[in-house]
Design a protein around this motif. Sequence first.
Motif, PDB file in Angstrom:
ATOM      1  N   LYS A  76     -51.099   9.582   5.959  1.00  0.00           N
ATOM      2  CA  LYS A  76     -52.368   9.956   6.549  1.00  0.00           C
ATOM      3  C   LYS A  76     -52.220  11.360   7.126  1.00  0.00           C
ATOM      4  CE  LYS A  76     -55.865   7.960   9.615  1.00  0.00           C
ATOM      5  NZ  LYS A  76     -56.119   6.874  10.579  1.00  0.00           N
ATOM      6  N   VAL A  77     -53.251  12.166   6.972  1.00  0.00           N
ATOM      7  CA  VAL A  77     -53.265  13.483   7.602  1.00  0.00           C
ATOM      8  C   VAL A  77     -53.674  13.271   9.056  1.00  0.00           C
ATOM      9  CG1 VAL A  77     -54.342  15.763   7.649  1.00  0.00           C
ATOM     10  CG2 VAL A  77     -53.773  14.692   5.447  1.00  0.00           C
ATOM     11  N   GLU A  78     -52.783  13.673   9.961  1.00  0.00           N
ATOM     12  CA  GLU A  78     -53.003  13.475  11.387  1.00  0.00           C
ATOM     13  C   GLU A  78     -52.390  14.631  12.164  1.00  0.00           C
ATOM     14  OE1 GLU A  78     -52.737   8.891  12.321  1.00  0.00           O
ATOM     15  OE2 GLU A  78     -50.845   9.567  11.471  1.00  0.00           O
ATOM     16  N   LYS A  79     -52.920  14.837  13.357  1.00  0.00           N
ATOM     17  CA  LYS A  79     -52.320  15.795  14.288  1.00  0.00           C
ATOM     18  C   LYS A  79     -51.592  14.975  15.341  1.00  0.00           C
ATOM     19  CE  LYS A  79     -53.364  19.647  17.340  1.00  0.00           C
ATOM     20  NZ  LYS A  79     -53.068  19.144  18.680  1.00  0.00           N
ATOM     21  N   HIS A  80     -50.298  15.219  15.511  1.00  0.00           N
ATOM     22  CA  HIS A  80     -49.507  14.464  16.466  1.00  0.00           C
ATOM     23  C   HIS A  80     -48.836  15.373  17.478  1.00  0.00           C
ATOM     24  CE1 HIS A  80     -49.688  10.309  15.221  1.00  0.00           C
ATOM     25  NE2 HIS A  80     -49.409  10.620  13.969  1.00  0.00           N
ATOM     26  N   THR A  81     -48.610  14.794  18.646  1.00  0.00           N
ATOM     27  CA  THR A  81     -47.733  15.353  19.663  1.00  0.00           C
ATOM     28  C   THR A  81     -46.565  14.383  19.796  1.00  0.00           C
ATOM     29  OG1 THR A  81     -48.781  14.119  21.457  1.00  0.00           O
ATOM     30  CG2 THR A  81     -49.734  16.294  20.921  1.00  0.00           C
ATOM     31  N   VAL A  82     -45.606  14.731  20.614  1.00  0.00           N
ATOM     32  CA  VAL A  82     -44.504  13.800  20.863  1.00  0.00           C
ATOM     33  C   VAL A  82     -45.061  12.449  21.307  1.00  0.00           C
ATOM     34  CG1 VAL A  82     -42.560  13.294  22.400  1.00  0.00           C
ATOM     35  CG2 VAL A  82     -42.791  15.575  21.395  1.00  0.00           C
ATOM     36  N   ASP A  83     -46.001  12.478  22.249  1.00  0.00           N
ATOM     37  CA  ASP A  83     -46.537  11.226  22.796  1.00  0.00           C
ATOM     38  C   ASP A  83     -47.341  10.428  21.775  1.00  0.00           C
ATOM     39  OD1 ASP A  83     -45.355  11.568  25.302  1.00  0.00           O
ATOM     40  OD2 ASP A  83     -47.063  12.716  26.053  1.00  0.00           O
ATOM     41  N   LEU A  85     -47.122  10.528  18.465  1.00  0.00           N
ATOM     42  CA  LEU A  85     -46.250  10.011  17.410  1.00  0.00           C
ATOM     43  C   LEU A  85     -45.389   8.870  17.943  1.00  0.00           C
ATOM     44  CD1 LEU A  85     -45.407  10.157  14.471  1.00  0.00           C
ATOM     45  CD2 LEU A  85     -43.695  11.871  15.126  1.00  0.00           C
ATOM     46  N   HIS A  86     -44.938   8.980  19.172  1.00  0.00           N
ATOM     47  CA  HIS A  86     -44.177   7.886  19.772  1.00  0.00           C
ATOM     48  C   HIS A  86     -45.050   6.624  19.842  1.00  0.00           C
ATOM     49  CE1 HIS A  86     -41.184   5.855  22.145  1.00  0.00           C
ATOM     50  NE2 HIS A  86     -42.065   5.632  23.103  1.00  0.00           N
ATOM     51  N   ALA A  87     -46.302   6.799  20.251  1.00  0.00           N
ATOM     52  CA  ALA A  87     -47.224   5.650  20.315  1.00  0.00           C
ATOM     53  C   ALA A  87     -47.464   5.067  18.924  1.00  0.00           C
ATOM     54  CB  ALA A  87     -48.542   6.068  20.954  1.00  0.00           C
ATOM     55  N   ARG A  88     -47.609   5.928  17.916  1.00  0.00           N
ATOM     56  CA  ARG A  88     -47.809   5.447  16.545  1.00  0.00           C
ATOM     57  C   ARG A  88     -46.606   4.651  16.087  1.00  0.00           C
ATOM     58  NH1 ARG A  88     -51.461   7.407  13.474  1.00  0.00           N
ATOM     59  NH2 ARG A  88     -52.506   6.740  15.361  1.00  0.00           N
ATOM     60  N   ASN A  89     -45.402   5.131  16.369  1.00  0.00           N
ATOM     61  CA  ASN A  89     -44.204   4.386  15.990  1.00  0.00           C
ATOM     62  C   ASN A  89     -44.170   3.021  16.663  1.00  0.00           C
ATOM     63  OD1 ASN A  89     -42.919   6.099  14.114  1.00  0.00           O
ATOM     64  ND2 ASN A  89     -42.179   7.396  15.757  1.00  0.00           N
ATOM     65  N   GLN A  90     -44.536   2.954  17.938  1.00  0.00           N
ATOM     66  CA  GLN A  90     -44.558   1.662  18.638  1.00  0.00           C
ATOM     67  C   GLN A  90     -45.569   0.723  17.980  1.00  0.00           C
ATOM     68  OE1 GLN A  90     -42.040   1.192  20.798  1.00  0.00           O
ATOM     69  NE2 GLN A  90     -41.633   3.291  20.159  1.00  0.00           N
ATOM     70  N   GLU A  91     -46.718   1.266  17.599  1.00  0.00           N
ATOM     71  CA  GLU A  91     -47.741   0.481  16.904  1.00  0.00           C
ATOM     72  C   GLU A  91     -47.186  -0.080  15.596  1.00  0.00           C
ATOM     73  OE1 GLU A  91     -51.738   1.620  14.351  1.00  0.00           O
ATOM     74  OE2 GLU A  91     -51.245   2.853  16.086  1.00  0.00           O
ATOM     75  N   PHE A  92     -46.420   0.736  14.863  1.00  0.00           N
ATOM     76  CA  PHE A  92     -45.886   0.295  13.574  1.00  0.00           C
ATOM     77  C   PHE A  92     -44.738  -0.698  13.732  1.00  0.00           C
ATOM     78  CE2 PHE A  92     -47.635   4.145  11.074  1.00  0.00           C
ATOM     79  CZ  PHE A  92     -48.860   3.512  10.969  1.00  0.00           C
ATOM     80  N   TYR A  93     -43.935  -0.568  14.792  1.00  0.00           N
ATOM     81  CA  TYR A  93     -42.924  -1.599  15.051  1.00  0.00           C
ATOM     82  C   TYR A  93     -43.608  -2.937  15.301  1.00  0.00           C
ATOM     83  CZ  TYR A  93     -39.259   1.945  15.429  1.00  0.00           C
ATOM     84  OH  TYR A  93     -38.381   2.960  15.162  1.00  0.00           O
TER      85      TYR A  93
END
Length: 113
Positions: A76-83, A85-93
């Motif tokens: 997906k085309v997205e704009k991420h910051t550290v926070d 992307l960290h939240a996205r990773n938690q969502e995917f876990y």
Amino acid sequence: MITKEEMVALFADMKQNAPWDITKPLLWGYFFADADKAKLEGAATALKAKGYQLVGIYDSKPEAGNPALWWLHIEKVEKHTVDTLHARNQEFYKLAEEHQLESYDGMDVGPAA
């Protein structure tokens, strides 16, 4: 599990070395793995409903003593910051756990166009 500290390091490395502007939307790829292709297909359906594009579901070659795994690749085309992307990773876990997948295996990134 990818830590927030690893996200900080990733963004610092991209800022210094990537040939693209990390403040703009980028093409983010995400990967999940399981021995059961059908479980990955179920996860892919859920992710497509959230706006992710299915790149494919691929099988790996079995290694000595280890069965082959199936890999789900979405992007997906997205704009991420550290926070974010960290939240996205938690969502995917969490999604991997809900779909009883062996793992959420992380992400890669590249230019959006």
